[in-house]
Each structure stands twice: as structure tokens, then as C-alpha cells.
Write an enzyme that holds these catalytic residues in place. Structure first.
Site, PDB file in Angstrom:
ATOM      1  N   GLU A  48       0.848  -1.200   0.000  1.00 10.77           N
ATOM      2  CA  GLU A  48       0.000   0.000   0.000  1.00 10.77           C
ATOM      3  C   GLU A  48       0.883   1.250   0.000  1.00 10.77           C
ATOM      4  O   GLU A  48       1.953   1.268   0.616  1.00 10.77           O
ATOM      5  CB  GLU A  48      -0.861  -0.022   1.256  1.00 10.77           C
ATOM      6  CG  GLU A  48      -1.673   1.246   1.514  1.00 10.77           C
ATOM      7  CD  GLU A  48      -2.273   1.281   2.917  1.00 10.77           C
ATOM      8  OE1 GLU A  48      -3.330   1.900   3.088  1.00 10.77           O
ATOM      9  OE2 GLU A  48      -1.676   0.683   3.845  1.00 10.77           O
ATOM     10  N   ASN A 107      -7.116   6.105  -1.802  1.00 11.95           N
ATOM     11  CA  ASN A 107      -6.047   5.149  -1.521  1.00 11.95           C
ATOM     12  C   ASN A 107      -6.273   3.989  -2.485  1.00 11.95           C
ATOM     13  O   ASN A 107      -7.236   3.233  -2.336  1.00 11.95           O
ATOM     14  CB  ASN A 107      -6.121   4.698  -0.059  1.00 11.95           C
ATOM     15  CG  ASN A 107      -4.914   3.900   0.369  1.00 11.95           C
ATOM     16  OD1 ASN A 107      -4.219   3.319  -0.445  1.00 11.95           O
ATOM     17  ND2 ASN A 107      -4.673   3.854   1.670  1.00 11.95           N
ATOM     18  N   LYS A 124      -9.540   1.773  -1.976  1.00 17.62           N
ATOM     19  CA  LYS A 124      -9.768   1.283  -0.616  1.00 17.62           C
ATOM     20  C   LYS A 124     -11.128   1.720  -0.082  1.00 17.62           C
ATOM     21  O   LYS A 124     -11.490   2.895  -0.148  1.00 17.62           O
ATOM     22  CB  LYS A 124      -8.647   1.800   0.288  1.00 17.62           C
ATOM     23  CG  LYS A 124      -8.653   1.250   1.712  1.00 17.62           C
ATOM     24  CD  LYS A 124      -7.396   1.740   2.424  1.00 17.62           C
ATOM     25  CE  LYS A 124      -7.288   1.242   3.845  1.00 17.62           C
ATOM     26  NZ  LYS A 124      -6.020   1.692   4.488  1.00 17.62           N
ATOM     27  N   GLU A 143      -6.201   8.801   7.831  1.00 16.07           N
ATOM     28  CA  GLU A 143      -6.631   8.401   6.481  1.00 16.07           C
ATOM     29  C   GLU A 143      -7.971   9.033   6.097  1.00 16.07           C
ATOM     30  O   GLU A 143      -8.196   9.364   4.936  1.00 16.07           O
ATOM     31  CB  GLU A 143      -6.700   6.882   6.361  1.00 16.07           C
ATOM     32  CG  GLU A 143      -5.334   6.226   6.272  1.00 16.07           C
ATOM     33  CD  GLU A 143      -5.419   4.791   5.813  1.00 16.07           C
ATOM     34  OE1 GLU A 143      -5.953   4.542   4.720  1.00 16.07           O
ATOM     35  OE2 GLU A 143      -4.949   3.907   6.567  1.00 16.07           O
ATOM     36  N   CYS A 169      -4.853  -2.951   2.985  1.00 18.37           N
ATOM     37  CA  CYS A 169      -4.639  -2.756   4.418  1.00 18.37           C
ATOM     38  C   CYS A 169      -5.870  -3.081   5.259  1.00 18.37           C
ATOM     39  O   CYS A 169      -6.213  -4.245   5.428  1.00 18.37           O
ATOM     40  CB  CYS A 169      -4.139  -1.336   4.664  1.00 18.37           C
ATOM     41  SG  CYS A 169      -3.320  -1.144   6.281  1.00 18.37           S
ATOM     42  N   ASN A 194       0.242  -0.796   5.212  1.00 16.75           N
ATOM     43  CA  ASN A 194       1.184  -0.014   6.029  1.00 16.75           C
ATOM     44  C   ASN A 194       0.586  -0.019   7.432  1.00 16.75           C
ATOM     45  O   ASN A 194      -0.278   0.806   7.738  1.00 16.75           O
ATOM     46  CB  ASN A 194       1.291   1.432   5.549  1.00 16.75           C
ATOM     47  CG  ASN A 194       2.090   1.639   4.276  1.00 16.75           C
ATOM     48  OD1 ASN A 194       2.617   2.704   4.046  1.00 16.75           O
ATOM     49  ND2 ASN A 194       2.165   0.638   3.419  1.00 16.75           N
TER      50      ASN A 194
END
Length: 308
Positions: A48, A107, A124, A143, A169, A194
Site C-alpha cells: 500500500e 487510496n 480502498k 486516512e 490494508c 502499512n
């Protein structure tokens, strides 16, 4: 059932610092791709947000500072060498990065075929963390400040080698992620992550970071009869430690190979895709055993609440 073999690799990245340039990171990715190719792998999974440091650890307000972490095209001038190397070697890959598309930040990950062309894109969906910084927190995880919820669902792409899906993730922690792809007959799920060693929301023992990471991958693989290739960005990045634990998991739920370090490292395994067929014909024969008429609450309700 006759064996169907697919040689998969996972390319773990050590830390990427803020001072590292795109060109430097792409060079590392190419070296990892070439390593995977030298072992005979047909596909490799990168992490990621592989092109930059994990910038959601900071609360940045200058648009120029934020957009410096995002890609507006893929491939672009600085990432094209990776695509060229993949085409030259005949190896496909998964790559995670921050995407700016029509003014919206995602993302994102892409699946690139063995000819160097983009097969598919995923954005994501399960965005963790906060939309604004927490007062007094030693670590931030922002995020929600930087990324919109993905709008592409959980597609699966039928490549010449296998039916491949992607997640990123935090998605790996949610069973719905794997089940939606499992219902499309996914054979390989590629996931980059991550994950910080310390957690910011509550005082959770650090050892549970790795435990929950592996537990999620193993459950997703087993319950959906698929292989999972998971790649970490790991090590101490900008003073913040992140877990490694990159691995390849079989449809049995067993970890077949796992990274040793928290640095740049390639792991690989020759996967027998026919193992998935065995499970889908028996215990996880969805057509024979699933009862979706009783699963309505899963899509009708978001938060949990006690029974009436």
C-alpha cells in the site's frame, strides 16, 4: 483435480522516508521485481502507498504539501520504468499508491498484467483512523482526512493465469471484503498494507498487531478458498515503526512463506490453484450451503446494537 500452478511473489518494502524521491523508490521496486522474476515468479505484490512515506501520520493543511504525495496519472513519467521492466520481464504486479482523480483523493491499487498494461483498479473501501488530528495523541492516523471511500467495489479480474482480486490494508480485517470476491470465484487476493506497530485509538498490546494481521489473512483465505499474497511497508519510517509480516497464505489457511525482515525483501511460493477447487467443491460449496435469505442484516445495518 489436476494441479494448476502459479508462481507468486511478495515484495516487502522497508521504510520510505519523506526525503526519498519517487525515482529512488521506483528503482527499489524495479530491483524487487527483477529479484522476483529471477526466482521464476509470474506476479508480484507491492505494498500500500508504495511510492511515498505513509503521510497520513501527519496533519497537513497546505494543498501543495498534500498533493505532492498523490499521482494524477498511472503510469506517469517517474513510474513508467516499473511498467517497462514488468513488460520486459513478463511479470505482472499489484501496486498501491495515493490517487488524485477528478479532484477526489483515493487510496488506490492497480493490477498490471504481464504485458505491462493495467488490468484493473481498486480503491480502498474500509478507511480507518480519523478525519482530524487527536489532541495530545503521540501518533496520528488520518486516512479519513486524506482519502474518500472507494467507489469501485471489490471486483475480480480473470487474467490468463488466475482470477485475481485486490484489497488494501484495513480491508483485510473485514470478512465482507473476501466474501464479495469469493462469490466471484477469486483465486488470488493481493493486499498491500502499512500497519503501525503501535496503535493510536487505544492501549492495545503491541504483539496483537501481528496476531490480528495474520489471523485476518488466514481466515479470509480459508473461508473463501483462495490464495492471499500480502505485502507490507515495514520498519521505522519517519521515527514510526511499522510491522512486517509479509506472507503468502494458502486456501487451507496456512502461511506458506513469510518475510524474515522489516526491510526490502522478496518472498515467493509456487501456488497450486486447484486447492481452491477442492474447497469450493466441498465445505465451501457456496451454491449448496450458503443461505443469503438470513444474511440481510449484514447489508441493512452498519453499527451494532443490542437485540430488542
Amino acid at each position: 483435480m489436476s494441479a494448476r500452478k502459479l508462481h507468486l511473489a511478495v515484495a516487502q518494502l522497508g521504510p520510505v522516508q519523506r526525503s526519498d524521491t519517487r525515482a529512488q523508490v521506483v528503482r527499489r521496486l524495479i530491483e524487487l521485481l527483477e529479484d522476483a522474476h529471477s526466482r521464476g515468479a509470474a506476479w508480484v505484490t507491492f505494498p500500500e502507498l508504495a511510492l511515498t512515506t505513509f503521510f497520513p501520520r501527519w496533519s497537513l493543511d497546505d494543498p501543495a504539501d498534500v498533493q505532492a504525495f498523490f499521482e494524477t496519472e498511472m503510469p506517469g513519467p517517474l513510474t513508467r520504468p516499473l511498467f517497462d521492466a514488468a513488460r520486459e520481464k513478463g511479470i505482472g504486479f499489484y501496486l498501491g499508491y495515493a490517487e488524485l482523480a477528478d479532484g477526489t483523493q483515493y487510496n488506490t491499487s492497480i493490477l498490471v498484467g504481464r504485458d505491462g498494461g493495467i488490468v484493473g483498479k481498486y480503491r480502498k473501501i474500509h478507511i480507518p483512523g480519523d478525519a482530524q488530528a487527536r489532541d495530545g495523541a503521540a501518533l496520528q492516523h488520518l486516512e479519513k482526512k486524506y482519502f474518500a471511500v472507494g467507489d469501485l467495489g471489490f471486483p475480480v479480474w480473470q487474467t490468463p493465469d488466475a482470477a485475481i482480486g485486490m484489497c488494501i490494508c484495513n480491508d483485510r480485517r473485514w470478512p465482507e471484503t473476501f466474501r464479495v470476491m469469493g462469490l466471484q470465484g477469486v483465486e488470488v487476493v493481493m493486499a498491500g498494507y502499512n500497519t503501525p506497530s503501535g496503535y493510536v485509538q487505544w492501549d492495545e498490546p503491541i504483539h496483537l498487531r501481528m496476531h490480528h494481521h495474520l489471523l485476518s489473512l488466514q481466515a479470509g483465505a480459508y473461508q473463501n478458498a483462495c490464495w492471499v499474497a500480502a505485502a507490507a511497508k515495514a520498519g521505522v519510517e519517519e521515527g514510526n515503526p511499522m510491522i512486517g509480516g509479509s506472507c503468502i497464505v494458502a486456501p487451507t489457511g496456512e502461511i506458506m512463506v513469510r518475510a524474515f525482515s522489516e526491510d526490502d525483501e522478496v518472498i515467493n511460493f509456487v501456488c497450486d490453484l486447484s486447492v481452491s477447487e477442492h474447497y469450493r467443491a466441498n465445505i465451501f460449496n457456496f451454491a449448496a450451503h450458503r443461505r443469503p435469505e438470513h444474511y440481510g442484516m449484514i447489508v441493512e445495518r452498519t453499527g451494532a446494537r443490542p437485540p430488542a
